[in-house]
Design a protein around this motif. Structure first.
Motif, PDB file in Angstrom:
ATOM      1  N   ASP A  76       7.780  -7.328  -3.547  1.00 38.29           N
ATOM      2  CA  ASP A  76       8.918  -6.453  -3.862  1.00 38.29           C
ATOM      3  C   ASP A  76       8.619  -5.006  -3.459  1.00 38.29           C
ATOM      4  N   THR A  77       7.394  -4.570  -3.726  1.00 39.96           N
ATOM      5  CA  THR A  77       7.017  -3.194  -3.390  1.00 39.96           C
ATOM      6  C   THR A  77       7.120  -2.952  -1.889  1.00 39.96           C
TER       7      THR A  77
ATOM      8  N   LYS B  43       7.241  -2.138 -16.062  1.00 40.84           N
ATOM      9  CA  LYS B  43       6.916  -1.725 -14.696  1.00 40.84           C
ATOM     10  C   LYS B  43       8.031  -2.056 -13.706  1.00 40.84           C
ATOM     11  N   THR B  44       8.808  -3.104 -13.958  1.00 38.97           N
ATOM     12  CA  THR B  44       9.744  -3.617 -12.939  1.00 38.97           C
ATOM     13  C   THR B  44      11.208  -3.573 -13.360  1.00 38.97           C
TER      14      THR B  44
ATOM     15  N   GLU C 102       6.349 -13.733 -11.293  1.00 43.61           N
ATOM     16  CA  GLU C 102       6.823 -12.373 -11.032  1.00 43.61           C
ATOM     17  C   GLU C 102       5.670 -11.371 -10.970  1.00 43.61           C
TER      18      GLU C 102
ATOM     19  N   ARG D 143      14.192  -2.728 -11.106  1.00 40.78           N
ATOM     20  CA  ARG D 143      14.656  -3.658 -10.065  1.00 40.78           C
ATOM     21  C   ARG D 143      15.667  -4.677 -10.593  1.00 40.78           C
TER      22      ARG D 143
ATOM     23  N   VAL E 189      16.064  -7.490  -7.637  1.00 47.83           N
ATOM     24  CA  VAL E 189      15.546  -8.778  -8.119  1.00 47.83           C
ATOM     25  C   VAL E 189      16.572  -9.361  -9.092  1.00 47.83           C
TER      26      VAL E 189
ATOM     27  N   LEU F 140       5.117  -6.384 -17.986  1.00 47.19           N
ATOM     28  CA  LEU F 140       5.699  -6.416 -16.647  1.00 47.19           C
ATOM     29  C   LEU F 140       7.090  -5.788 -16.616  1.00 47.19           C
ATOM     30  N   LYS F 141       7.851  -5.985 -17.684  1.00 47.13           N
ATOM     31  CA  LYS F 141       9.210  -5.436 -17.701  1.00 47.13           C
ATOM     32  C   LYS F 141       9.183  -3.908 -17.637  1.00 47.13           C
TER      33      LYS F 141
ATOM     34  N   GLN G 156       5.796  -9.131  -7.427  1.00 44.73           N
ATOM     35  CA  GLN G 156       6.036  -7.679  -7.422  1.00 44.73           C
ATOM     36  C   GLN G 156       5.342  -7.002  -6.239  1.00 44.73           C
ATOM     37  N   HIS G 157       4.258  -7.607  -5.742  1.00 45.94           N
ATOM     38  CA  HIS G 157       3.554  -7.045  -4.581  1.00 45.94           C
ATOM     39  C   HIS G 157       4.467  -7.084  -3.355  1.00 45.94           C
TER      40      HIS G 157
END
Length: 694
Positions: free
Chosen positions: A230-231, A104-105, A223, A108, A113, A101-102, A227-228
């Motif tokens: 957040d997008t 990908k995100t 998280e 942010r 975030v 996940l990190k 993330q959905h």
């Protein structure tokens, strides 16, 4: 290696254990101080055992214990207590998710975030320091305001952790590339941990939604879903999207742009089964950006800085709690000041009044009370009256009982101890079932006040289904309460508890108090034996006991027996046991597959029976063997029952597309098919165990 092998990789388990131990949430860790101490006696051995159990697909997740804490709204927040092994396994699963996940995100992090930010494998902590991130959250709001974004709205999700659907979670974990076996395993664990039992006896109700509140790993798992949102939130340049956990702030230069973004977030949340708290979405123009972040730095507190002045501090707290109420805008400051207060008579009555009106402040108020070396008589009586009359919030009563345990005047201790024993042993009709933390605190008080006999204490512990209550029941138990011999016998008995958490606590007591181990010790729980071996009390742990009796008792609802399936199956025991583990899994999720698999397992059982009753003879097909009339007198219950099950299996779509006898299309087997044969299966296995020597 597959991700399931990666979950149970020893380095990953050690990392998970390290992060569980370094969890900065002191309140959650306080529920497990004794458990962590007991686990530490042989921690690496326990981790290797978890690895072996996981790779052999023998790892058995435990149901969670649940605490229900009051929220400012008057509703309850569930806190999920997991065994130490389950905390480690949960963390180990989420470690793999965090790494993926990190990647990908990470763009942010501390820009849009600001919470549950993964610190990386080499960090002593799982998350980046929250204080730094929260400070940057405030700075980012101020920066957006200075750039002309003067309109703001909160977007807060209702019951977020409890509402995450497991099918939605699976969708996002698949999208992250997490291995399907790992996802299946994690979701099976979540199904157990999120089930509830409190007001409905001990039959679990399985939800298939929600993630546990409390464990460190849950923040990162959430998280994967957030993330959905957040997008959707970061799309476009006319608004500023900022999120701290599930508290979302949108800033814009106009009210119209703000409303447009709110609609986009509302749609995005509903797409994944989440819903905003509409009452908290208030569009407003910002007067001071610093008011948008909870802080105790403005205005400065003269009672605290440069040094704490207890007289000024008490006056300040009295001013914040007039009429026993704390204004919403003063909550953060009240908690901050109370944490610095030394107990004194000026505050006692006021804080008890606050507790009546704001039970959500119980943790801070109880920490204040616990700072007393000896509780004043007036306060002690007030606490007794509160607990005796107030059964609304069990968690509050539990915290009050723990805060004053062993500190009350003798007269109050005697009367209060009787109140606690009566609530345990002689509850009034129609009272609510005791919540775990309240029950364990009542047990502690009754032991400390000596208002309970050993027979009563033993009966409470023996009948208790909640593992957390049973392990906490040790806290106030000492050898001098009921005698050294009784104490040693009880500790030895508890080491044979099937729940590892309880057995390890007992083994720790045996080691610490230098008690004699009752032999033979083969029936001591495996991880308790790990601790005994580490303390050099025993030389070897031996092989773990078979799980077949336990699983048969569970799926057939029969009493658990001590039949020796290891001897019965011989070298094939590992395979047979693994089949029963899959049986248990399918019994809970796929009854058709369960019945087909049960028939396969009975086939395996009967092949071993056949070789005993007809040594040297080659067994014919399973169906033909079950019709062998020469064997029927020996197994008059088992053979017809197994044959009925086998015939039932032939009707299943899972086994065949069409019936091999009639050519008719097969069907999905249902629960009623199992219920129709369950009582005969119980008789069949009773007959087997009575007539077939292992």
């Amino acid at each position: 290696m597959s991700d399931l092998e990666a979950v149970f990789n020893l380095n990953n388990l050690r990392r998970a254990y390290r992060w569980v131990m370094s969890n900065p949430d002191a309140q959650y860790k306080s529920y497990f101080r004794d458990s962590y101490d007991a686990f530490a006696i042989a921690s690496d051995t326990h981790l290797k055992w978890i690895r072996n159990e996981g790779l052999k697909e023998r790892y058995q997740v435990s149901h969670a214990s649940k605490l229900l804490l009051p929220k400012p709204s008057g509703t309850l927040r569930p806190i999920t207590l997991l065994t130490v092994e389950d905390q480690i396994v949960y963390q180990a699963c989420v470690n793999l998710i965090a790494d993926t996940l990190k990647r990908k995100t990470r763009q942010r992090y501390e820009k849009r975030v600001f919470a549950h930010l993964y610190a990386g494998k080499s960090s002593p902590f799982f998350y980046l320091q929250w204080q730094r991130s929260y400070r940057k959250f405030g700075n980012r709001i101020e920066q957006a305001f200075n750039d002309g974004h003067h309109y703001v709205a909160n977007f807060d999700l209702a019951a977020f952790y409890d509402s995450i659907d497991h099918h939605v979670l699976r969708h996002f974990l698949v999208a992250l590339g997490i291995d399907e076996d790992t996802i299946d395993f994690l979701l099976r664990c979540l199904k157990f941990w999120t089930s509830s039992t409190w007001s409905n006896g001990q039959e679990n109700i399985y939800h298939e939604h929600g993630i546990p509140q409390g464990p460190l790993a849950s923040g990162m798992l959430s998280e994967a879903v957030l993330q959905h949102i957040d997008t959707a939130g970061e799309r476009g340049r006319k608004t500023v999207y900022l999120r701290y956990v599930d508290d979302i702030k949108i800033l814009a230069k106009s009210e119209e742009e703000l409303r447009r973004k709110l609609i986009a977030l509302d749609i995005a949340s509903k797409e994944i089964g989440l819903f905003p708290q509409t009452a908290k979405i208030n569009i407003r123009k910002i007067a001071d950006p610093r008011d948008e972040v909870k802080s105790v730095s403005r205005p400065p507190e003269p009672s605290i800085k440069p040094i704490v002045n207890q007289k000024k501090l008490a006056s300040r707290l009295l001013g914040l709690t007039r009429n026993g109420r704390v204004a919403p805008e003063s909550v953060t400051r009240f908690k901050y000041l109370l944490a610095h207060a030394t107990p004194n008579h000026r505050l006692n009555a006021r804080l008890m009044k606050v507790l009546h009106r704001h039970p959500e402040h119980a943790p801070g108020i109880c920490r204040y009370i616990a700072a007393y070396a000896k509780i004043p008589n007036v306060l002690a009586k007030e606490i007794e009256n509160y607990v005796s009359a107030n059964e609304l919030y069990h968690a509050v009563n539990a915290q009050l009982l723990r805060s004053c345990l062993g500190k009350c005047p003798p007269a109050v201790t005697a009367s209060f101890g009787k109140v606690c024993a009566d609530r345990l042993l002689r509850p009034k009709p129609s009272v609510i079932q005791l919540q775990p933390s309240y029950k364990e605190a009542l047990i502690g008080w009754a032991l400390s006040a000596k208002t309970i006999t050993f027979a009563e204490y033993d009966a409470i512990v023996s009948s208790e289904k909640d593992w957390w209550v049973r392990k906490c029941a040790f806290r106030e138990l000492t050898a001098d309460l009921f005698g050294a011999a009784t104490y040693a016998d009880f500790v030895n008995c508890q080491m044979r508890d099937a729940e590892s958490e309880v057995a390890r606590i007992a083994s720790g007591r045996l080691i610490d108090d230098n008690l004699r181990l009752t032999r033979p010790y083969g029936d001591v729980e495996t991880t308790a034996k790990h601790s005994l071996k580490a303390a050099r009390i025993i030389r070897s742990v031996g092989q773990p006991s078979s799980r077949i009796n336990e699983i048969l008792a569970y799926i057939l609802k029969r009493n658990q027996t001590a039949y020796d399936w290891k001897v019965f199956f011989g070298a094939a025991h590992g395979h047979a046991e693994r089949m029963t583990i899959f049986l248990k899994r399918n019994h809970e999720s796929n009854i058709d597959a369960f019945l087909v698999q049960l028939d396969s397992w009975c086939d395996e059982v009967f092949s071993h029976i056949y070789s005993r009753l007809k040594p040297g003879r080659q067994r014919p097909s399973y169906g033909a063997a079950l019709r062998d009339q020469t064997l029927l007198p020996h197994l008059s219950q088992l053979m017809p029952c197994f044959l009925r099950l086998h015939d039932l299996r032939l009707e299943s779509t899972t086994a065949h597309p069409r019936s091999q006898r009639s050519g008719v299309a097969t069907r999905r087997l249902k629960h009623r098919d199992f219920y129709s044969i369950r009582s005969d299966l119980i008789l069949a296995f009773d007959e087997l165990e009575a007539n077939v020597v292992p």
